[in-house]
Design a protein around this motif. Sequence first.
Motif, PDB file in Angstrom:
ATOM      1  N   MET A   1       8.564  10.688  15.195  1.00  0.00           N
ATOM      2  CA  MET A   1       8.147  12.004  14.704  1.00  0.00           C
ATOM      3  C   MET A   1       9.174  12.540  13.717  1.00  0.00           C
ATOM      4  SD  MET A   1       7.360  15.512  16.871  1.00  0.00           S
ATOM      5  CE  MET A   1       5.731  14.974  17.428  1.00  0.00           C
ATOM      6  N   LEU A   2       8.669  13.147  12.638  1.00  0.00           N
ATOM      7  CA  LEU A   2       9.505  13.757  11.613  1.00  0.00           C
ATOM      8  C   LEU A   2       8.994  15.164  11.348  1.00  0.00           C
ATOM      9  CD1 LEU A   2       9.345  10.729   9.182  1.00  0.00           C
ATOM     10  CD2 LEU A   2      11.354  11.335  10.544  1.00  0.00           C
ATOM     11  N   ALA A   3       9.916  16.113  11.096  1.00  0.00           N
ATOM     12  CA  ALA A   3       9.496  17.490  10.880  1.00  0.00           C
ATOM     13  C   ALA A   3      10.392  18.189   9.866  1.00  0.00           C
ATOM     14  CB  ALA A   3       9.501  18.270  12.192  1.00  0.00           C
ATOM     15  N   ILE A   4       9.793  19.141   9.151  1.00  0.00           N
ATOM     16  CA  ILE A   4      10.511  20.086   8.301  1.00  0.00           C
ATOM     17  C   ILE A   4      10.253  21.477   8.852  1.00  0.00           C
ATOM     18  CG2 ILE A   4      10.704  21.119   6.002  1.00  0.00           C
ATOM     19  CD1 ILE A   4       9.821  18.502   4.801  1.00  0.00           C
ATOM     20  N   ASP A   5      11.314  22.270   8.995  1.00  0.00           N
ATOM     21  CA  ASP A   5      11.154  23.617   9.538  1.00  0.00           C
ATOM     22  C   ASP A   5      11.135  24.668   8.432  1.00  0.00           C
ATOM     23  OD1 ASP A   5      13.857  24.131   8.843  1.00  0.00           O
ATOM     24  OD2 ASP A   5      14.567  23.497  10.809  1.00  0.00           O
ATOM     25  N   ALA A   6      11.082  25.950   8.815  1.00  0.00           N
ATOM     26  CA  ALA A   6      10.939  27.043   7.865  1.00  0.00           C
ATOM     27  C   ALA A   6      12.161  27.237   6.982  1.00  0.00           C
ATOM     28  CB  ALA A   6      10.623  28.344   8.606  1.00  0.00           C
ATOM     29  N   LYS A   7      13.273  26.629   7.330  1.00  0.00           N
ATOM     30  CA  LYS A   7      14.462  26.673   6.488  1.00  0.00           C
ATOM     31  C   LYS A   7      14.551  25.466   5.562  1.00  0.00           C
ATOM     32  CE  LYS A   7      17.269  29.461   9.647  1.00  0.00           C
ATOM     33  NZ  LYS A   7      18.533  29.539  10.420  1.00  0.00           N
ATOM     34  N   GLY A   8      13.566  24.604   5.647  1.00  0.00           N
ATOM     35  CA  GLY A   8      13.536  23.422   4.801  1.00  0.00           C
ATOM     36  C   GLY A   8      14.359  22.266   5.321  1.00  0.00           C
ATOM     37  N   ASN A   9      14.781  22.338   6.584  1.00  0.00           N
ATOM     38  CA  ASN A   9      15.603  21.279   7.176  1.00  0.00           C
ATOM     39  C   ASN A   9      14.753  20.257   7.912  1.00  0.00           C
ATOM     40  OD1 ASN A   9      18.136  22.291   6.342  1.00  0.00           O
ATOM     41  ND2 ASN A   9      18.095  23.790   8.000  1.00  0.00           N
ATOM     42  N   LEU A  10      15.215  19.012   7.882  1.00  0.00           N
ATOM     43  CA  LEU A  10      14.505  17.901   8.506  1.00  0.00           C
ATOM     44  C   LEU A  10      15.205  17.433   9.774  1.00  0.00           C
ATOM     45  CD1 LEU A  10      14.325  16.938   5.082  1.00  0.00           C
ATOM     46  CD2 LEU A  10      12.575  15.630   6.283  1.00  0.00           C
TER      47      LEU A  10
ATOM     48  N   PRO B   1       6.894 -14.623   6.052  1.00  0.00           N
ATOM     49  CA  PRO B   1       5.444 -14.503   5.888  1.00  0.00           C
ATOM     50  C   PRO B   1       4.639 -15.043   7.066  1.00  0.00           C
ATOM     51  CG  PRO B   1       6.350 -16.210   4.445  1.00  0.00           C
ATOM     52  CD  PRO B   1       7.510 -15.458   4.996  1.00  0.00           C
ATOM     53  N   ASP B   2       5.107 -16.096   7.699  1.00  0.00           N
ATOM     54  CA  ASP B   2       4.365 -16.664   8.828  1.00  0.00           C
ATOM     55  C   ASP B   2       4.367 -15.725  10.029  1.00  0.00           C
ATOM     56  OD1 ASP B   2       3.780 -18.922   7.350  1.00  0.00           O
ATOM     57  OD2 ASP B   2       5.507 -20.059   8.105  1.00  0.00           O
ATOM     58  N   ILE B   3       5.510 -15.120  10.298  1.00  0.00           N
ATOM     59  CA  ILE B   3       5.604 -14.171  11.408  1.00  0.00           C
ATOM     60  C   ILE B   3       4.789 -12.916  11.097  1.00  0.00           C
ATOM     61  CG2 ILE B   3       7.173 -12.620  12.641  1.00  0.00           C
ATOM     62  CD1 ILE B   3       9.270 -14.808  12.554  1.00  0.00           C
ATOM     63  N   ALA B   4       4.866 -12.463   9.855  1.00  0.00           N
ATOM     64  CA  ALA B   4       4.183 -11.230   9.461  1.00  0.00           C
ATOM     65  C   ALA B   4       2.676 -11.295   9.664  1.00  0.00           C
ATOM     66  CB  ALA B   4       4.501 -10.906   8.004  1.00  0.00           C
ATOM     67  N   LYS B   5       2.105 -12.494   9.609  1.00  0.00           N
ATOM     68  CA  LYS B   5       0.669 -12.642   9.823  1.00  0.00           C
ATOM     69  C   LYS B   5       0.255 -12.296  11.253  1.00  0.00           C
ATOM     70  CE  LYS B   5       0.202 -16.406   6.442  1.00  0.00           C
ATOM     71  NZ  LYS B   5      -0.116 -17.852   6.271  1.00  0.00           N
ATOM     72  N   LYS B   6       1.205 -12.374  12.186  1.00  0.00           N
ATOM     73  CA  LYS B   6       0.876 -12.268  13.607  1.00  0.00           C
ATOM     74  C   LYS B   6       1.306 -10.940  14.232  1.00  0.00           C
ATOM     75  CE  LYS B   6       1.745 -17.238  14.020  1.00  0.00           C
ATOM     76  NZ  LYS B   6       2.574 -18.278  14.684  1.00  0.00           N
ATOM     77  N   ILE B   7       2.000 -10.103  13.494  1.00  0.00           N
ATOM     78  CA  ILE B   7       2.552  -8.887  14.081  1.00  0.00           C
ATOM     79  C   ILE B   7       2.155  -7.653  13.281  1.00  0.00           C
ATOM     80  CG2 ILE B   7       4.543 -10.140  14.989  1.00  0.00           C
ATOM     81  CD1 ILE B   7       6.203  -8.774  12.730  1.00  0.00           C
ATOM     82  N   GLN B   8       2.423  -6.496  13.870  1.00  0.00           N
ATOM     83  CA  GLN B   8       2.276  -5.235  13.161  1.00  0.00           C
ATOM     84  C   GLN B   8       3.633  -4.545  13.068  1.00  0.00           C
ATOM     85  OE1 GLN B   8       0.961  -3.568  11.001  1.00  0.00           O
ATOM     86  NE2 GLN B   8      -0.605  -2.156  11.781  1.00  0.00           N
ATOM     87  N   VAL B   9       3.958  -4.079  11.893  1.00  0.00           N
ATOM     88  CA  VAL B   9       5.089  -3.190  11.658  1.00  0.00           C
ATOM     89  C   VAL B   9       4.607  -2.136  10.678  1.00  0.00           C
ATOM     90  CG1 VAL B   9       7.371  -2.903  10.631  1.00  0.00           C
ATOM     91  CG2 VAL B   9       6.911  -4.888  12.076  1.00  0.00           C
ATOM     92  N   GLY B  10       4.878  -0.876  10.992  1.00  0.00           N
ATOM     93  CA  GLY B  10       4.501   0.199  10.089  1.00  0.00           C
ATOM     94  C   GLY B  10       5.641   1.181   9.926  1.00  0.00           C
ATOM     95  N   PHE B  11       5.690   1.816   8.763  1.00  0.00           N
ATOM     96  CA  PHE B  11       6.673   2.859   8.498  1.00  0.00           C
ATOM     97  C   PHE B  11       5.953   4.151   8.136  1.00  0.00           C
ATOM     98  CE2 PHE B  11       8.997  -1.051   7.535  1.00  0.00           C
ATOM     99  CZ  PHE B  11      10.152  -0.858   8.283  1.00  0.00           C
ATOM    100  N   LEU B  12       6.559   5.255   8.530  1.00  0.00           N
ATOM    101  CA  LEU B  12       6.049   6.590   8.237  1.00  0.00           C
ATOM    102  C   LEU B  12       7.195   7.394   7.644  1.00  0.00           C
ATOM    103  CD1 LEU B  12       3.770   8.739   8.541  1.00  0.00           C
ATOM    104  CD2 LEU B  12       4.690   9.200  10.829  1.00  0.00           C
ATOM    105  N   ALA B  13       6.940   8.114   6.547  1.00  0.00           N
ATOM    106  CA  ALA B  13       8.020   8.814   5.858  1.00  0.00           C
ATOM    107  C   ALA B  13       7.595  10.211   5.415  1.00  0.00           C
ATOM    108  CB  ALA B  13       8.487   8.004   4.649  1.00  0.00           C
ATOM    109  N   LEU B  14       8.597  11.085   5.317  1.00  0.00           N
ATOM    110  CA  LEU B  14       8.409  12.471   4.899  1.00  0.00           C
ATOM    111  C   LEU B  14       9.569  12.836   3.988  1.00  0.00           C
ATOM    112  CD1 LEU B  14       6.972  15.291   5.368  1.00  0.00           C
ATOM    113  CD2 LEU B  14       8.589  15.602   7.264  1.00  0.00           C
ATOM    114  N   ASN B  15       9.266  13.305   2.767  1.00  0.00           N
ATOM    115  CA  ASN B  15      10.375  13.659   1.888  1.00  0.00           C
ATOM    116  C   ASN B  15      10.663  15.152   1.912  1.00  0.00           C
ATOM    117  OD1 ASN B  15       8.579  14.928   0.090  1.00  0.00           O
ATOM    118  ND2 ASN B  15       8.568  13.243  -1.371  1.00  0.00           N
ATOM    119  N   LYS B  16      11.696  15.546   1.204  1.00  0.00           N
ATOM    120  CA  LYS B  16      12.168  16.930   1.220  1.00  0.00           C
ATOM    121  C   LYS B  16      11.134  17.903   0.680  1.00  0.00           C
ATOM    122  CE  LYS B  16      15.740  19.813   1.759  1.00  0.00           C
ATOM    123  NZ  LYS B  16      16.391  20.059   3.061  1.00  0.00           N
TER     124      LYS B  16
END
Length: 343
Positions: A206-215, A295-310
């Motif tokens: 989980m990622l969040a930005i608050d009312a002061k603009g802080n992450l 590449p061979d391993i990547a075919k069999k697994i899941q990896v995901g990234f989630l991002a939030l900028n300033k």
Amino acid sequence: MHNRRKFIKLSAFGIPMLSSFSSLSRDFATGLGQEQVQPIVISTWDFGIAANQAAWKVLSAGGRALDAVEKGVHVPEADPKNQSVGYGGLPDRDGHVTLDACIMDEFGNCGSVAGLEHIMHPISVARLVMEKTPHVMLVGDGALQFALENGFKKEDLLTKESEKAWREWLKTAKYEPIMNIENKLYDKAAPRKLPGNQYNHDTIGMLAIDAKGNLSGACTTSGMAYKLHGRVGDSPIIGAGLYVDNEIGGATSTGVGEEVIRNVGSFLVVELMRQGYSPEDACKEAVMRIIKKKPDIAKKIQVGFLALNKKGEYGAYAIQKGFSYAVCTAQKSDLLIDGKSYY
């Protein structure tokens, strides 16, 4: 991946928040002449919807992003039906439920626990590691001792359902990863079941930005089911499962943690955003590096990234299709799958 269906939007949650939040959004600005950014919280998978709602209660009241992400991930940590996070998590091959978590604030402070047993909310122990010790990470018995000394209650986290699944798995003891099983577990039209011969390898980031603009950010999991006792994935490792730079943004990961660790994935995503990549493009580049190296391993697994900028912009990318994440602002609460709204 979910079948596309129309759902009633979460207006009962979102609309009442608008009036109470309006004064905050009018007054908030990251600086003179800069674009106004409103608070936002995002998290992995569809169980992130309920987690985001808990976090939003903090953000909408003008609270700190750090408090919001801690309160938010408490929801899946305490949900016995969620077999990939906290209480009710599937055990390792020896029958132990071991938890990993980390948290990071706007000042670059961070705390982490790994291989922690018997504690309902490892994210809160991780925060205390950050705030009360000179260390970043405590593990195993030491982490448990620290938690108990600080008033946490020792509990049995292995539910009957997870124990039954583990005993069923013992009959064959085979690893058979199922892509995006988190969505299958939490499909609102389907029962939450996990067959004993399958394993779940996920987390809530989980990622969040608050009312002061802080992450701030948080990441917590019970880890890969039926893992070797003592195995630790990316979730509690700063720079792998989670990274926050208050000048740039934050990133978190989900999936098979070994590949995230090998690429220091979340740190990489933030550094790419520093170079000017959008959140989605930064996540995609991190995924592509995993695919290119193995590449061979990547075919069999899941990896995901989630991002939030300033700026409050967000995005995600995963190896396999079907990756979902939840978003909550003053205007909406939504679930996106492969970047498209589910509601």
